[in-house]
Enzyme design. Structure first.
Site, PDB file in Angstrom:
ATOM      1  N   SER A 155     -35.738 -20.415  13.944  1.00  0.00           N
ATOM      2  CA  SER A 155     -35.476 -19.988  12.561  1.00  0.00           C
ATOM      3  C   SER A 155     -36.563 -20.544  11.664  1.00  0.00           C
ATOM      4  O   SER A 155     -37.104 -21.629  11.936  1.00  0.00           O
ATOM      5  CB  SER A 155     -34.121 -20.525  12.101  1.00  0.00           C
ATOM      6  N   TYR A 168     -28.491 -27.334  11.070  1.00  0.00           N
ATOM      7  CA  TYR A 168     -28.993 -26.115  11.728  1.00  0.00           C
ATOM      8  C   TYR A 168     -30.524 -26.208  11.868  1.00  0.00           C
ATOM      9  O   TYR A 168     -31.083 -25.939  12.935  1.00  0.00           O
ATOM     10  CB  TYR A 168     -28.582 -24.913  10.872  1.00  0.00           C
TER      11      TYR A 168
HETATM   12  N1  NAP Z   1     -29.534 -13.757  10.732  1.00  0.00           N
HETATM   13  C1  NAP Z   1     -30.508 -14.519  10.263  1.00  0.00           C
HETATM   14  O1  NAP Z   1     -30.854 -14.463   9.066  1.00  0.00           O
HETATM   15  C2  NAP Z   1     -31.230 -15.457  11.182  1.00  0.00           C
HETATM   16  C3  NAP Z   1     -32.382 -16.105  10.679  1.00  0.00           C
HETATM   17  C4  NAP Z   1     -33.061 -16.976  11.509  1.00  0.00           C
HETATM   18  C5  NAP Z   1     -32.637 -17.182  12.803  1.00  0.00           C
HETATM   19  N2  NAP Z   1     -31.515 -16.545  13.257  1.00  0.00           N
HETATM   20  C6  NAP Z   1     -31.112 -16.794  14.645  1.00  0.00           C
HETATM   21  O2  NAP Z   1     -30.927 -15.548  15.310  1.00  0.00           O
HETATM   22  C7  NAP Z   1     -30.001 -15.713  16.378  1.00  0.00           C
HETATM   23  C8  NAP Z   1     -28.937 -14.635  16.304  1.00  0.00           C
HETATM   24  O3  NAP Z   1     -28.234 -14.790  15.085  1.00  0.00           O
HETATM   25  P1  NAP Z   1     -27.481 -13.590  14.349  1.00  0.00           P
HETATM   26  O4  NAP Z   1     -27.794 -13.747  12.919  1.00  0.00           O
HETATM   27  O5  NAP Z   1     -27.760 -12.310  15.031  1.00  0.00           O
HETATM   28  O6  NAP Z   1     -25.963 -14.074  14.568  1.00  0.00           O
HETATM   29  P2  NAP Z   1     -24.600 -13.260  14.753  1.00  0.00           P
HETATM   30  O7  NAP Z   1     -24.690 -11.904  14.165  1.00  0.00           O
HETATM   31  O8  NAP Z   1     -23.546 -14.192  14.258  1.00  0.00           O
HETATM   32  O9  NAP Z   1     -24.486 -13.092  16.337  1.00  0.00           O
HETATM   33  C9  NAP Z   1     -24.311 -14.213  17.145  1.00  0.00           C
HETATM   34  C10 NAP Z   1     -23.993 -13.779  18.570  1.00  0.00           C
HETATM   35  O10 NAP Z   1     -23.825 -14.963  19.363  1.00  0.00           O
HETATM   36  C11 NAP Z   1     -22.511 -14.985  19.945  1.00  0.00           C
HETATM   37  N3  NAP Z   1     -22.085 -16.382  20.011  1.00  0.00           N
HETATM   38  C12 NAP Z   1     -21.923 -17.253  19.009  1.00  0.00           C
HETATM   39  N4  NAP Z   1     -21.496 -18.430  19.474  1.00  0.00           N
HETATM   40  C13 NAP Z   1     -21.402 -18.316  20.819  1.00  0.00           C
HETATM   41  C14 NAP Z   1     -21.010 -19.181  21.854  1.00  0.00           C
HETATM   42  N5  NAP Z   1     -20.598 -20.437  21.623  1.00  0.00           N
HETATM   43  N6  NAP Z   1     -21.027 -18.720  23.116  1.00  0.00           N
HETATM   44  C15 NAP Z   1     -21.409 -17.458  23.391  1.00  0.00           C
HETATM   45  N7  NAP Z   1     -21.792 -16.580  22.452  1.00  0.00           N
HETATM   46  C16 NAP Z   1     -21.781 -17.012  21.170  1.00  0.00           C
HETATM   47  C17 NAP Z   1     -21.678 -14.093  19.010  1.00  0.00           C
HETATM   48  O11 NAP Z   1     -20.537 -13.524  19.655  1.00  0.00           O
HETATM   49  P3  NAP Z   1     -19.085 -14.268  19.623  1.00  0.00           P
HETATM   50  O12 NAP Z   1     -18.954 -14.916  18.275  1.00  0.00           O
HETATM   51  O13 NAP Z   1     -18.098 -13.170  19.870  1.00  0.00           O
HETATM   52  O14 NAP Z   1     -19.133 -15.272  20.738  1.00  0.00           O
HETATM   53  C18 NAP Z   1     -22.699 -12.997  18.692  1.00  0.00           C
HETATM   54  O15 NAP Z   1     -22.793 -12.081  19.745  1.00  0.00           O
HETATM   55  C19 NAP Z   1     -29.453 -17.144  16.232  1.00  0.00           C
HETATM   56  O16 NAP Z   1     -30.144 -17.998  17.100  1.00  0.00           O
HETATM   57  C20 NAP Z   1     -29.776 -17.506  14.801  1.00  0.00           C
HETATM   58  O17 NAP Z   1     -29.881 -18.897  14.609  1.00  0.00           O
HETATM   59  C21 NAP Z   1     -30.807 -15.689  12.474  1.00  0.00           C
END
Ligand code: NAP
Length: 265
Positions: A155, A168
């Site tokens: 991130s 985080y």
């Molecule tokens: N969105 C942003 O702005 C952003 C910015 C920088 C970095 N990121 C990074 O991008 C990545 C994806 O994030 P996102 O924004 O796409 O998040 P998201 O929409 O909340 O999706 C997270 C995914 O991970 C799964 N998950 C969460 N906890 C889990 C666990 N303990 N075991 C197994 N599966 C789990 C969730 O499914 P379930 O909850 O059903 O398990 C879901 O499929 C992350 O590493 C995040 O830190 C995101």
């Protein structure tokens, strides 16, 4: 060189045909986009999340698009479940894994003074400890493939201070450094490791940050500092992830690369 040969070479460099991939946390958001991108480049992909219904819906959707994707439930916070996941991946892909995308993560957004020990364990446990262990478990399969690539989803919070995200940010900072150590230690096994650091992308995770106290202002502040003046789309992150997994990226390892509309520049 004749044109057919040239095209074949080009195709091999820009294709994931015959390759296998595990993407964690892929039922929505950025992980979901990564699965589609890798599968469209020809990889067979396995996914996990904590919810069977969500997995089933995704697998149905991808089957309809002609993509080769399997999936199983795994709470990555649980060591035993991580082991079972990797055993399943080993059995589905017959002992060989080319690509591991450590995508799943969580956050709790608070001011530094308000974090509890439990909050810190949840965030570090999901975002760093589980990622470290899953990567260790994947080593024999990645090595056996003869051409392994690990992509960590980091991130921009790991690179610049952003309000209400201190733990985080620390978990992703640890991930960045792990990426570099891994790239160095596992290069001899033909395994590359890189991290992709996305800027803000509208997902459930970002929504949870925006709904926390001070989170909305924090995200607005980040968006206003991007050169392009907007949030990113999951496809704008998955494209970079797929590129890093392609044979065309064979000289790129140990890097933390931002896809953030210029925020970190
Ligand atoms: N969105 C942003 O702005 C952003 C910015 C920088 C970095 N990121 C990074 O991008 C990545 C994806 O994030 P996102 O924004 O796409 O998040 P998201 O929409 O909340 O999706 C997270 C995914 O991970 C799964 N998950 C969460 N906890 C889990 C666990 N303990 N075991 C197994 N599966 C789990 C969730 O499914 P379930 O909850 O059903 O398990 C879901 O499929 C992350 O590493 C995040 O830190 C995101």
């Amino acid at each position: 060189m004749d044109e057919t040969k040239l095209n074949m070479m080009k195709d091999n460099r820009w294709s994931l045909h015959g390759m296998t991939a595990l993407v964690t946390g892929a039922t929505r958001g950025i992980g979901h986009a990564i699965v589609e991108e890798l599968a469209e480049f020809g990889a067979a992909v396995h996914i996990c999340s904590r919810n069977q219904d969500d997995i089933d819906k995704c697998l149905q959707e991808w089957k309809g698009k002609g993509l080769t994707v399997t999936g199983s439930v795994c709470d990555l916070q649980c060591s035993e479940q991580r082991k079972r996941l990797m055993e399943m991946v080993g059995s589905i892909f017959v002992g060989k894994l080319n690509i591991l995308v450590n995508n799943a993560a969580t956050t709790i957004s608070k001011k530094i003074i308000d974090y509890t020990g439990e909050d810190i364990s949840t965030i570090m446990g999901t975002n760093f400890e589980s990622v470290y262990h899953l990567t260790q478990l994947a080593h024999p399969l990645l090595k056996e493939s003869g051409n392994g690539s690990i992509v960590f989803i980091s991130s921009i919070a790991s690179l610049k201070a952003i309000p209400v995200l201190s733990v985080y940010a620390a978990s992703k900072g640890a991930m960045n450094q792990f990426t570099k150590s891994l790239a160095m230690e596992w290069a001899k096994d033909n395994i590359r490791a890189n991290a992709v650091a996305p800027g803000p992308v509208m997902t459930k995770l970002l929504e949870s940050i925006m709904n926390s106290s001070g989170g909305d202002e924090s995200v607005d502040g980040v968006v206003s500092q991007t050169f392009v003046g907007r949030m990113g789309d999951p496809k704008e992150i998955s494209a970079l992830v797929a590129f890093l997994c392609l044979p065309a990226a064979s000289y790129i390892t140990g890097q933390v690369i931002c896809a953030d509309g210029g925020f970190s520049a």
